[in-house]
Design a protein around this motif. Structure first.
Motif, mmCIF file in Angstrom:
data_model
loop_
_atom_site.group_PDB
_atom_site.id
_atom_site.type_symbol
_atom_site.label_atom_id
_atom_site.label_comp_id
_atom_site.label_asym_id
_atom_site.label_seq_id
_atom_site.Cartn_x
_atom_site.Cartn_y
_atom_site.Cartn_z
ATOM 1 N N PHE A 375 0.814 -1.155 0.135
ATOM 2 C CA PHE A 375 -0.163 -0.114 -0.043
ATOM 3 C C PHE A 375 0.988 1.171 0.134
ATOM 4 N N VAL A 376 0.649 2.171 -0.855
ATOM 5 C CA VAL A 376 1.473 3.143 -1.212
ATOM 6 C C VAL A 376 0.805 4.484 -0.868
ATOM 7 N N GLU A 377 1.253 5.574 -0.025
ATOM 8 C CA GLU A 377 0.482 6.623 0.460
ATOM 9 C C GLU A 377 1.618 7.525 0.730
ATOM 10 N N ARG A 378 0.864 9.012 0.684
ATOM 11 C CA ARG A 378 1.642 10.279 0.708
ATOM 12 C C ARG A 378 2.100 10.482 2.406
ATOM 13 N N ASP A 379 3.372 10.541 2.787
ATOM 14 C CA ASP A 379 3.684 10.940 3.995
ATOM 15 C C ASP A 379 3.968 12.370 4.142
ATOM 16 N N GLU A 380 2.618 13.305 4.420
ATOM 17 C CA GLU A 380 2.815 14.850 4.413
ATOM 18 C C GLU A 380 3.847 15.305 5.219
ATOM 19 N N GLU A 381 4.056 14.606 6.470
ATOM 20 C CA GLU A 381 5.196 15.037 7.133
ATOM 21 C C GLU A 381 6.546 15.288 6.538
ATOM 22 N N LYS A 382 6.756 13.926 5.953
ATOM 23 C CA LYS A 382 8.342 13.764 5.495
ATOM 24 C C LYS A 382 8.177 14.395 3.844
ATOM 25 N N LYS A 383 6.920 14.568 3.302
ATOM 26 C CA LYS A 383 6.787 15.212 1.949
ATOM 27 C C LYS A 383 7.480 13.968 1.106
ATOM 28 N N SER A 384 7.172 13.020 1.225
ATOM 29 C CA SER A 384 7.379 11.643 0.357
ATOM 30 C C SER A 384 6.538 10.529 0.589
#
Length: 427
Positions: A375-384
């Motif tokens: 499962f791929v998701e955006r880590d907004e905190e790490k911006k990655s």
């Protein structure tokens, strides 16, 4: 067949960590999360090894006829704001047991030179107990080393890696007896990439009839436009492979309840043919049936057309299919992977496909040794982008379920029950 994949500072990814790949792999997740980037990394290397210019170090594309993707330039590929300004691609692979190089690994980091071109900064390939490295020095010269050597065998511009996967003939000769090992290894890496079969999410609509030139096409095209040519060859060419592909396509169309079979018919005495779909005693031209049949046709075709021991990459194979047909795709991937020894890497949004794969795990039709789901998701905190390997219990249930994986299905059910209850009270 690829065993692992690892990306660093590549587009949306800071670091994927090592992605373990199995015979069947599914990439799920939100839109624009980075799923396609994982697939594109392998396709970038595939179009590089197929480049007509052997001196190219990474082919970012631009040739609309021969390239799979146009990646833009170095700045478009490099993740924003990283330091040092380099990205890397790495994988390991395993070939057939009787191959001269049955397994190996590839790792390469890329930077940009003063002219703005992508160049290899460090290149490393290995097999068994042999490791070869080529490191970029000043003014475009490269140092070549073997195993744990700290001093290079030789330095020079003529030692630059070619098409990302091999060294020059001069470098091979310089390495003497080690050169033959490297030559075999580079050839295995090249074949592993060349044998990737790719089908994208946008597929061409069918024609009413087709001309067959009495040959078998080399591939079906990223939009599936040569799929019918493959079926024509399967139906009309004599030999050991006669009808294997068209029979396989018919089998899965029937299991998906889309058709009973497909048949090739010649139009008069010409070299033009039509593809006829049979269902419930009625035959129709492919052009006249639902769009789902023509869109899944390349998926079924590539599953039987790709060479054994190769990798098939699919984006959204479920497009335009009803829920049952989407579910059956899971069975297709598991069965054909075992039957033909091919690897599937599938990017999908289909909950039905995912759920059926869970059922196959529960039935023990397959196991976590044979399939991997991410499962791929955006880590907004790490911006990655962030990658989660989904874990399953013996009943096919996800142990580490992501938040709102396929929306809030239970929440929707509760809300429907609440509204129904309130309506009953008002009565």
């Amino acid at each position: 067949m690829f065993n692992t994949l690892h990306l660093k500072n590549f587009k949306a990814w800071k670091d994927t960590d090592q992605i373990d790949l199995k015979p069947v792999n599914m990439m799920l997740g939100t839109n624009s999360s980075g799923k396609s980037t994982i697939i594109q990394s392998l396709l970038l290397l595939k179009q590089t090894v197929q480049s007509p210019d052997r001196n190219v170090q990474l082919n970012l594309g631009g040739d609309e006829i021969n390239d799979l993707f146009n990646f833009g330039d170095f700045e478009d590929v490099l993740k924003k704001g990283v330091s040092p300004r380099q990205f890397s691609l790495a994988f390991s692979f395993k070939t057939s047991a009787d191959a001269r190089v049955p397994s190996g690994s590839f790792s390469c980091s890329y930077g940009k030179n003063s002219a703005g071109a992508v160049v290899i900064e460090e290149w490393k390939v290995s097999t068994n107990d042999k490791v070869f490295k080529s490191i970029r020095r000043e003014k475009g010269a490269y140092s070549v080393m073997v195993d744990d050597e700290t001093q290079p065998r030789e330095k020079g511009r003529h030692l630059a890696p070619e098409r990302s996967v091999s060294l020059s003939a001069e470098a091979i000769a310089m390495l003497d007896h080690d050169g033959q090992v490297l030559e075999d290894l580079s050839l295995s890496i090249r074949r592993e990439l060349e044998n990737i079969s790719y089908l994208g999410p946008l597929r061409r609509k069918p024609e009413r009839d087709y001309v067959w030139n009495r040959s078998n096409p080399g591939d079906i095209g990223s939009d599936g436009h040569r799929a019918v040519d493959v079926i024509l060859a399967s139906a009309l060419m004599k030999g050991y492979d006669h009808k294997r592909i068209i029979d396989g396509v018919s089998k899965w169309l029937k299991q998906m309840q889309l058709a009973d079979s497909v048949e090739v018919k010649q139009l008069g005495r010409s070299n033009r043919y039509e593809l006829v779909v049979h269902r419930n005693g009625v035959e129709s031209n492919l052009r006249d049936v639902g769009i789902g049949v023509s869109q899944v046709l390349p998926v079924l075709t590539i599953a039987y057309f790709a060479p054994s021991n190769s990798t098939i990459i699919l984006e959204e194979p479920e497009i335009h299919l009803h829920p049952l047909a989407q579910s059956v795709l899971a069975e297709l991937f598991v069965e054909v992977s075992k039957e033909r020894n091919v690897q599937f890497i599938v990017e999908t949004h289909s909950e039905h496909l995912f759920r059926r794969m869970q059922t196959l795990l529960a039935r023990q039709t397959t196991s976590t040794k044979e399939i991997a789901m991410y499962f791929v998701e955006r880590d907004e905190e790490k911006k990655s982008a962030s990658l989660r390997s989904l874990a399953f219990d013996e009943f096919g249930r996800v142990i580490n379920w992501p938040d709102k994986f396929f929306g809030d299905a239970m929440g929707e059910t509760r809300e429907q029950a609440r509204l129904a209850f309130e309506k009953q009270i008002r009565k």
